[in-house]
Design an enzyme around this catalytic site. Structure first.
Site, PDB file in Angstrom:
ATOM      1  N   TYR A 183       0.838  -1.204   0.000  1.00  0.00           N
ATOM      2  CA  TYR A 183       0.000   0.000   0.000  1.00  0.00           C
ATOM      3  C   TYR A 183       0.873   1.253   0.000  1.00  0.00           C
ATOM      4  O   TYR A 183       2.050   1.227   0.350  1.00  0.00           O
ATOM      5  CB  TYR A 183      -0.966   0.007   1.189  1.00  0.00           C
ATOM      6  CG  TYR A 183      -0.334   0.289   2.532  1.00  0.00           C
ATOM      7  CD1 TYR A 183      -0.237   1.592   3.017  1.00  0.00           C
ATOM      8  CD2 TYR A 183       0.137  -0.748   3.341  1.00  0.00           C
ATOM      9  CE1 TYR A 183       0.332   1.859   4.258  1.00  0.00           C
ATOM     10  CE2 TYR A 183       0.702  -0.491   4.578  1.00  0.00           C
ATOM     11  CZ  TYR A 183       0.792   0.817   5.028  1.00  0.00           C
ATOM     12  OH  TYR A 183       1.362   1.085   6.254  1.00  0.00           O
ATOM     13  N   CYS A 184       0.248   2.357  -0.422  1.00  0.00           N
ATOM     14  CA  CYS A 184       0.918   3.659  -0.464  1.00  0.00           C
ATOM     15  C   CYS A 184      -0.164   4.725  -0.378  1.00  0.00           C
ATOM     16  O   CYS A 184      -1.297   4.422   0.003  1.00  0.00           O
ATOM     17  CB  CYS A 184       1.761   3.797  -1.729  1.00  0.00           C
ATOM     18  SG  CYS A 184       0.826   3.585  -3.264  1.00  0.00           S
ATOM     19  N   THR A 185       0.145   5.954  -0.729  1.00  0.00           N
ATOM     20  CA  THR A 185      -0.816   7.044  -0.552  1.00  0.00           C
ATOM     21  C   THR A 185      -2.028   6.888  -1.467  1.00  0.00           C
ATOM     22  O   THR A 185      -3.166   6.851  -1.005  1.00  0.00           O
ATOM     23  CB  THR A 185      -0.140   8.396  -0.816  1.00  0.00           C
ATOM     24  OG1 THR A 185       1.023   8.511  -0.002  1.00  0.00           O
ATOM     25  CG2 THR A 185      -1.096   9.540  -0.509  1.00  0.00           C
ATOM     26  N   CYS A 190       2.409   1.303  -4.794  1.00  0.00           N
ATOM     27  CA  CYS A 190       2.114  -0.088  -4.430  1.00  0.00           C
ATOM     28  C   CYS A 190       1.748  -0.919  -5.650  1.00  0.00           C
ATOM     29  O   CYS A 190       1.897  -2.145  -5.647  1.00  0.00           O
ATOM     30  CB  CYS A 190       1.029  -0.170  -3.362  1.00  0.00           C
ATOM     31  SG  CYS A 190      -0.458   0.791  -3.638  1.00  0.00           S
ATOM     32  N   ILE A 212      -4.157   4.482   0.473  1.00  0.00           N
ATOM     33  CA  ILE A 212      -4.716   4.942   1.739  1.00  0.00           C
ATOM     34  C   ILE A 212      -5.867   5.912   1.518  1.00  0.00           C
ATOM     35  O   ILE A 212      -6.873   5.885   2.241  1.00  0.00           O
ATOM     36  CB  ILE A 212      -3.622   5.617   2.591  1.00  0.00           C
ATOM     37  CG1 ILE A 212      -2.487   4.643   2.891  1.00  0.00           C
ATOM     38  CG2 ILE A 212      -4.199   6.155   3.904  1.00  0.00           C
ATOM     39  CD1 ILE A 212      -1.238   5.306   3.450  1.00  0.00           C
TER      40      ILE A 212
END
Length: 245
Positions: A183-185, A190, A212
């Site tokens: 996961y990432c922003t 990701c 996210i």
């Protein structure tokens, strides 16, 4: 008041004639008084823009989704009281998110993804639907992780995303046999990370669809401690997608 609309979006898609595309988007965004950054590369587009809500949505509809290459572009929205960008920049880059692994080409096929609601359910149980141990892997820089992360997520203390391949090589053995959710922003890092992990032989790898920001939008802050760091003057967003603090 929170009358400034902020959007984040990306799409891996083969692009050509980048200078002409850059000029078109620059002219249109400037005419609409939008601020932020648009990155273009042969592998796709990545953007963060803010402005009057009607102007932002008209730009998305006409200049982005009006182009067949971006017709299905998914946009994540949030609001702020002021524009969090000082100026507008439209740049041509080698990659829209740099990994220095040219064989990883998301435009040729996405890695499998898990949606926010399913992930929240798995996190409740600590396992996926197949009963495998669930591992959350944060692909962001260390200072972003420090602002907030999924509870218990792996943090390899990256200082830039280009370090991810070497970190994966060092830690891959510990991930085998588990379901790994990168996961990432907003999803862009990701997505590349998940493809690289699958290339390296990890069988049960998924990306968090929309990152996210989409998770906050659809689920809220369940299983997430802190705020989500963003690269603009808001600094971080809370689970309501409002500027933190």
């Amino acid at each position: 008041m929170t009358d400034v609309l902020n959007i984040a979006a990306y799409k891996f898609v083969a692009l050509d004639e980048l200078p002409a595309l850059r000029q078109r988007l620059l002219d249109a965004a400037s005419a609409s008084a939008l601020r932020g950054t648009i990155l273009l590369a042969e592998e796709g587009i990545n953007l963060f823009l803010a402005g009057d809500a009607a102007a932002v949505r008209d730009f998305v509809a006409a200049e982005l989704r009006g182009d067949p290459r971006f017709a299905d572009l998914e946009v994540k929205e949030s609001w702020s009281a002021a524009t969090p960008f000082r100026r507008l920049r439209v740049r041509i880059k080698r990659e829209i998110i740099r990994m220095d692994r040219p064989a990883i080409r998301p435009a040729a096929g996405r890695a499998p993804a898990v949606d926010a609601a399913t992930l929240a359910r798995w996190l409740d149980a600590g396992r996926d639907d197949a009963g495998r141990e669930l591992v959350m892997l944060d692909t962001r820089n260390g200072f972003e992780v420090d602002a907030g992360r999924f509870r218990g997520a792996l943090d390899w203390r990256l200082s830039r995303f280009g370090e991810f391949p070497a970190a994966l090589e060092a830690h891959a053995a510990s991930l085998r046999g588990k379901t790994v959710v990168s996961y990432c922003t907003g999803g862009i890092r990701c997505e590349k990370a998940a493809l690289l992990m699958r290339e390296q032989g990890l069988e049960h790898v998924l990306q968090l669809d929309g990152g996210i920001l989409r998770y906050f939008e659809q689920v809220g802050g369940r299983h997430f401690d802190g705020e989500c760091f963003v690269f603009d003057q808001r600094v971080a967003l809370d689970e309501r997608l409002a500027p933190a603090g």
